[in-house]
Write a protein that holds these residues in place. Structure first.
Motif, PDB file in Angstrom:
ATOM      1  N   LYS A  54      43.292  57.262  16.786  1.00  0.00           N
ATOM      2  CA  LYS A  54      43.623  58.575  16.221  1.00  0.00           C
ATOM      3  C   LYS A  54      44.774  59.268  16.950  1.00  0.00           C
ATOM      4  O   LYS A  54      45.323  60.256  16.441  1.00  0.00           O
ATOM      5  CB  LYS A  54      42.393  59.480  16.265  1.00  0.00           C
ATOM      6  CG  LYS A  54      41.300  59.068  15.286  1.00  0.00           C
ATOM      7  CD  LYS A  54      40.146  60.048  15.312  1.00  0.00           C
ATOM      8  CE  LYS A  54      39.095  59.703  14.252  1.00  0.00           C
ATOM      9  NZ  LYS A  54      37.972  60.672  14.240  1.00  0.00           N
ATOM     10  N   ALA A  55      45.127  58.761  18.125  1.00  0.00           N
ATOM     11  CA  ALA A  55      46.172  59.418  18.922  1.00  0.00           C
ATOM     12  C   ALA A  55      47.559  59.147  18.340  1.00  0.00           C
ATOM     13  O   ALA A  55      47.783  58.157  17.641  1.00  0.00           O
ATOM     14  CB  ALA A  55      46.096  58.937  20.365  1.00  0.00           C
ATOM     15  N   GLU A  56      48.523  60.018  18.639  1.00  0.00           N
ATOM     16  CA  GLU A  56      49.909  59.876  18.180  1.00  0.00           C
ATOM     17  C   GLU A  56      50.809  59.460  19.333  1.00  0.00           C
ATOM     18  O   GLU A  56      50.471  59.636  20.509  1.00  0.00           O
ATOM     19  CB  GLU A  56      50.414  61.195  17.585  1.00  0.00           C
ATOM     20  CG  GLU A  56      49.638  61.656  16.353  1.00  0.00           C
ATOM     21  CD  GLU A  56      50.191  62.958  15.787  1.00  0.00           C
ATOM     22  OE1 GLU A  56      51.244  63.406  16.288  1.00  0.00           O
ATOM     23  OE2 GLU A  56      49.574  63.513  14.870  1.00  0.00           O
ATOM     24  N   ASN A  57      51.985  58.901  18.929  1.00  0.00           N
ATOM     25  CA  ASN A  57      53.041  58.560  19.896  1.00  0.00           C
ATOM     26  C   ASN A  57      52.535  57.619  20.988  1.00  0.00           C
ATOM     27  O   ASN A  57      52.780  57.823  22.175  1.00  0.00           O
ATOM     28  CB  ASN A  57      53.625  59.835  20.523  1.00  0.00           C
ATOM     29  CG  ASN A  57      54.251  60.743  19.482  1.00  0.00           C
ATOM     30  OD1 ASN A  57      54.912  60.265  18.554  1.00  0.00           O
ATOM     31  ND2 ASN A  57      54.006  62.039  19.618  1.00  0.00           N
ATOM     32  N   ARG A  58      51.825  56.569  20.583  1.00  0.00           N
ATOM     33  CA  ARG A  58      51.344  55.564  21.531  1.00  0.00           C
ATOM     34  C   ARG A  58      52.335  54.410  21.601  1.00  0.00           C
ATOM     35  O   ARG A  58      53.074  54.126  20.665  1.00  0.00           O
ATOM     36  CB  ARG A  58      49.973  55.030  21.108  1.00  0.00           C
ATOM     37  CG  ARG A  58      48.862  56.060  21.229  1.00  0.00           C
ATOM     38  CD  ARG A  58      47.503  55.417  20.955  1.00  0.00           C
ATOM     39  NE  ARG A  58      47.238  54.312  21.865  1.00  0.00           N
ATOM     40  CZ  ARG A  58      46.790  54.454  23.106  1.00  0.00           C
ATOM     41  NH1 ARG A  58      46.549  55.666  23.584  1.00  0.00           N
ATOM     42  NH2 ARG A  58      46.581  53.399  23.861  1.00  0.00           N
ATOM     43  N   THR A  98      30.675  53.788  24.543  1.00  0.00           N
ATOM     44  CA  THR A  98      31.843  54.345  25.240  1.00  0.00           C
ATOM     45  C   THR A  98      33.107  53.613  24.813  1.00  0.00           C
ATOM     46  O   THR A  98      34.159  54.228  24.576  1.00  0.00           O
ATOM     47  CB  THR A  98      31.654  54.235  26.759  1.00  0.00           C
ATOM     48  OG1 THR A  98      30.500  54.989  27.142  1.00  0.00           O
ATOM     49  CG2 THR A  98      32.865  54.770  27.505  1.00  0.00           C
ATOM     50  N   GLY A  99      33.002  52.282  24.700  1.00  0.00           N
ATOM     51  CA  GLY A  99      34.156  51.495  24.273  1.00  0.00           C
ATOM     52  C   GLY A  99      34.581  51.825  22.856  1.00  0.00           C
ATOM     53  O   GLY A  99      35.781  51.934  22.562  1.00  0.00           O
ATOM     54  N   VAL A 100      33.598  52.001  21.940  1.00  0.00           N
ATOM     55  CA  VAL A 100      33.920  52.354  20.560  1.00  0.00           C
ATOM     56  C   VAL A 100      34.612  53.714  20.500  1.00  0.00           C
ATOM     57  O   VAL A 100      35.633  53.887  19.819  1.00  0.00           O
ATOM     58  CB  VAL A 100      32.630  52.362  19.701  1.00  0.00           C
ATOM     59  CG1 VAL A 100      32.877  53.052  18.358  1.00  0.00           C
ATOM     60  CG2 VAL A 100      32.146  50.941  19.478  1.00  0.00           C
ATOM     61  N   ASN A 101      34.072  54.687  21.213  1.00  0.00           N
ATOM     62  CA  ASN A 101      34.677  56.033  21.204  1.00  0.00           C
ATOM     63  C   ASN A 101      36.075  56.026  21.797  1.00  0.00           C
ATOM     64  O   ASN A 101      36.973  56.725  21.312  1.00  0.00           O
ATOM     65  CB  ASN A 101      33.778  57.004  21.968  1.00  0.00           C
ATOM     66  CG  ASN A 101      32.490  57.307  21.222  1.00  0.00           C
ATOM     67  OD1 ASN A 101      32.435  57.199  19.995  1.00  0.00           O
ATOM     68  ND2 ASN A 101      31.451  57.694  21.948  1.00  0.00           N
ATOM     69  N   ALA A 102      36.274  55.235  22.849  1.00  0.00           N
ATOM     70  CA  ALA A 102      37.606  55.152  23.465  1.00  0.00           C
ATOM     71  C   ALA A 102      38.592  54.503  22.498  1.00  0.00           C
ATOM     72  O   ALA A 102      39.759  54.934  22.389  1.00  0.00           O
ATOM     73  CB  ALA A 102      37.522  54.351  24.765  1.00  0.00           C
ATOM     74  N   LEU A 103      38.141  53.459  21.783  1.00  0.00           N
ATOM     75  CA  LEU A 103      39.016  52.794  20.821  1.00  0.00           C
ATOM     76  C   LEU A 103      39.377  53.737  19.680  1.00  0.00           C
ATOM     77  O   LEU A 103      40.545  53.800  19.255  1.00  0.00           O
ATOM     78  CB  LEU A 103      38.323  51.541  20.288  1.00  0.00           C
ATOM     79  CG  LEU A 103      39.102  50.719  19.259  1.00  0.00           C
ATOM     80  CD1 LEU A 103      40.450  50.288  19.817  1.00  0.00           C
ATOM     81  CD2 LEU A 103      38.285  49.510  18.819  1.00  0.00           C
ATOM     82  N   ILE A 104      38.403  54.488  19.172  1.00  0.00           N
ATOM     83  CA  ILE A 104      38.683  55.438  18.093  1.00  0.00           C
ATOM     84  C   ILE A 104      39.677  56.504  18.561  1.00  0.00           C
ATOM     85  O   ILE A 104      40.591  56.902  17.815  1.00  0.00           O
ATOM     86  CB  ILE A 104      37.372  56.086  17.609  1.00  0.00           C
ATOM     87  CG1 ILE A 104      36.530  55.054  16.856  1.00  0.00           C
ATOM     88  CG2 ILE A 104      37.646  57.296  16.725  1.00  0.00           C
ATOM     89  CD1 ILE A 104      35.155  55.541  16.441  1.00  0.00           C
TER      90      ILE A 104
END
Length: 671
Positions: free
Chosen positions: A302-306, A292-298
């Motif tokens: 991959k997200a924009e405008n952070r 879950t932590g790995v998927n949340a980090l990925i």
């Protein structure tokens, strides 16, 4: 135009972000061409790049003076190239390393869970095999008991039949001993010889001769019947004595002890299997939490405008913006102005494209989430694939297919049967440590061994001095046992695991062992009320039947038998025993479960106890199992002392006070 340009340059601000802090460099060119750099001001890199784009766009509308070129060369380009672009590269490396460490933890947790599954499957298969053997031991014990009951009944029947036959012979013998003379041997007291010269003695002689013949015949028959009656009496005595001897022996003691031992072994295997399965469940929960932590980090990468430094699209965009700015400033510096062709070249240059390719470790994550490595979507888990229903009789043992449901949420018990398993549920607290290494389980030295997390948990549970497990920051491969229940903030961001304690439910066990004490020359007074409360039970039983009836009647306190025998026994109501004028013997039930014996190491109980009958002392050497039986039936026995570490050399003892043993003996007593 030159003056306007200088004013435009004087308004330019360059800011940068490095190592998580924001800073700005203000470069100013005055109207006379003077250059000054003032104290940094706060700004984000994205805001700085937007501002710089505006300023550079203003610079591109005219030819620059040598002084303005020197500002670009000496201040602006180095700031962008060496600081801003480098900070983007550092963020990329940091984020890449962060994900790789998370994937490594996932892989390690996966391997731990796979290993734990193998261990749990082995333990569960061992338990299933043990249950099958336990059932067979119950079958053997129940068959022995049934055969014994049948033998007791047959022996009692034989004894009764032989006794009746002997009594019948005695009656027949007595009948044979009687000759009825009747009136045939009677003669008148006087005789008239004138009428009968022989006075009728001829007839009398004939009658006497007939009676004599009958008496001789009966005498011979009587003699034969005397021998037959004696033989019948002897046979009855032999059969009844053999019945008494058989009833007095517990011919099923060995198989019943084997069934009890099988139950004890399976109880231990059951605890070990539950521990292994629940430990695996905790390891799988840990692995799934890491996934879950790995998927949340990925997702963040991959997200924009952070607003943080994780976004790879934001980093790519900022890199392209920086490179266009560098290209533009280099063109202004070298050519004095920016032609349309030069501007287009800066926008199109492939050499200045973002050079980094982010590795999302897709293949490694796929391998760690394959069916063999757990997808973290599992609803059930198969260990041996079998589960046994158990009970007090062999008939209650039944094997069925089994794949228990699993909960993957880390704040729950992984399996329903783990609720109450103190060895299973571990609480993780990040950024803290437990102080000190615990003493080894044997009390000698301290355990500072470095374990994997899974092995550390097992070692901690096996060491009563261990209070927690502390692992190096963010990992599960370097863990040590710790001695303190108090957790403190860790300067190196360690993680600490604590076991959540609870009392496990005991598996079903056979009925406690039942022993009967024999007191000679005494009786228990009164007959007990029947179990239903109506009337008293004064029935006569053989000893085995009386014991069974007594155990079934809560009002029965003892069994008293006629002197020297076990065929005429009655239930009795009194706990108090009194001297019997007829030499009766009395039996009392003693119930002691195996687990009620306590062991104290390094001590002995003084003196040997008197024998059961009070004559002499019992100094015989027994195995521990036999010593327990002997002690329970001897009212003078208070404890059992065995040679140190040896359960085959034990003696009964008379004292309730234990003393330190110079030879490290072990002493057992009923709790």
């Amino acid at each position: 135009m030159r003056l306007s340009l200088l004013h435009a340059v004087s308004a330019a601000r360059i800011s940068r972000e490095t190592s998580g802090t924001q800073a700005a460099v203000r470069a100013t060119v005055d109207v006379n061409g003077g250059i000054s750099v003032t104290k940094p001001i706060a700004s984000t890199r994205a805001e700085m790049l937007a501002q710089m784009q505006e300023r550079v766009q203003a610079l591109t509308s005219t030819t620059l003076s040598p002084d303005a070129k020197s500002v670009i060369t000496a201040t602006l380009l180095p700031t962008i190239q060496d600081q801003i672009a480098e900070s983007i590269n550092k963020e990329f490396i940091t984020t890449q390393n962060l994900l790789e460490e998370a994937v490594k933890d996932l892989e390690q947790a996966t391997q731990t869970a796979v290993t734990a599954l193998g261990q749990a499957t082995t333990a569960d298969a061992k338990l299933s095999k043990c249950r099958a053997a336990q059932k067979e031991s119950y079958v053997a014990a129940e068959k022995c008991v049934a055969d014994r009951e049948a033998a007791l009944a047959a022996n009692a029947k034989d004894c009764t039949e032989k006794t009746v036959a002997a009594a019948s012979k005695e009656v027949e013998k007595k009948a044979a001993a009687t000759v009825d003379l009747g009136a045939s041997v009677c003669s008148p007291e006087t005789c008239d010889v004138s009428a009968d010269p022989t006075c009728g003695l001829g007839s009398l002689l004939t009658a006497v001769q007939g009676l004599q013949a009958e008496a001789e015949l009966k005498s011979r028959a009587y003699t034969a019947l005397v021998a037959e009656a004696a033989e019948a009496q002897a046979e009855a005595a032999r059969v009844c004595r053999a019945a008494d001897q058989y009833a007095a022996q517990d011919t099923c003691a060995e198989v019943k002890d084997a069934a009890l031992e099988a139950s004890r072994i399976c109880a231990s295997d059951n605890e070990a299997a539950d521990l292994a399965k629940c430990s695996f469940g905790g390891d799988l929960q840990h692995k799934c939490a890491d996934l879950t932590g790995v998927n949340a980090l990925i997702a963040k990468i991959k997200a924009e405008n952070r607003s943080d430094a994780l976004s790879e699209p934001d980093r790519n965009s900022e890199w392209n913006t920086v490179q266009r700015l560098i290209c533009t400033l280099e063109a202004l510096r070298d050519d004095g102005d920016l032609s349309a062709d030069a501007a287009q070249a800066c926008a199109d240059s492939e050499d200045r494209k973002y050079p980094n390719t982010f590795n999302y470790f897709s293949e490694r994550i796929a391998a760690a989430t394959s069916a063999e490595s757990f997808t973290c979507t599992e609803k059930t888990v198969t260990f041996s694939g079998e589960v046994w229903s158990v009970g007090q009789t062999a008939q209650e043992f039944e094997k069925t297919s089994h794949s228990p449901a699993i909960s993957l949420a880390s704040d729950t018990f992984p399996f329903a049967f783990c609720d109450g398993q103190s060895q299973v549920l571990w609480k993780k607290t990040e950024g803290v440590y437990s102080g000190g290494y615990p003493a080894n389980a044997n009390g000698q030295g301290h355990d500072n061994t470095k374990y994997s997390l899974s092995d550390a948990k097992q070692a901690c549970l096996a060491n009563p001095n261990c209070k927690a497990v502390t692992c190096a920051s963010g990992g599960t491969t370097v863990c040590t046992l710790r001695a303190s229940e108090q957790l403190r903030k860790s300067p190196t961001a360690e993680d600490t695991y604590e076991a959540q304690l609870a009392v496990p439910e005991e598996p079903p066990m056979p009925a406690p062992q039942m022993w009967w004490t024999k007191a000679m020359g005494v009786y228990s007074g009164g007959y007990p009320m029947n179990a239903n409360g109506a009337g008293h039970d004064n029935s006569v039983h053989n000893l085995a039947g009386a014991k069974t009836a007594c155990l079934a009647n809560p009002n029965c306190k003892a069994v008293t038998c006629a002197s020297g025998g076990t065929t005429k026994c009655t239930l009795r109501a009194s706990v108090e025993l009194k001297k019997s004028p007829s030499g009766e013997n009395t039996y009392k039930a003693v119930t002691v479960a195996e687990e009620s014996w306590t062991k104290t190491t390094g001590v002995y109980s003084g003196g040997y106890p008197a024998n059961i009958d009070g004559k002499g002392q019992d100094s015989a050497r027994y195995s521990l199992a036999d010593a327990k039986r002997a002690c329970l039936v001897n009212p003078h026995c208070k404890a059992i002392t065995c040679a140190g570490g040896n359960t085959e050399s034990c003696t009964l003892r008379a004292s309730e006070t234990f003393k330190k043993s110079p030879s490290a003996e072990d002493t057992y007593a009923v709790a």
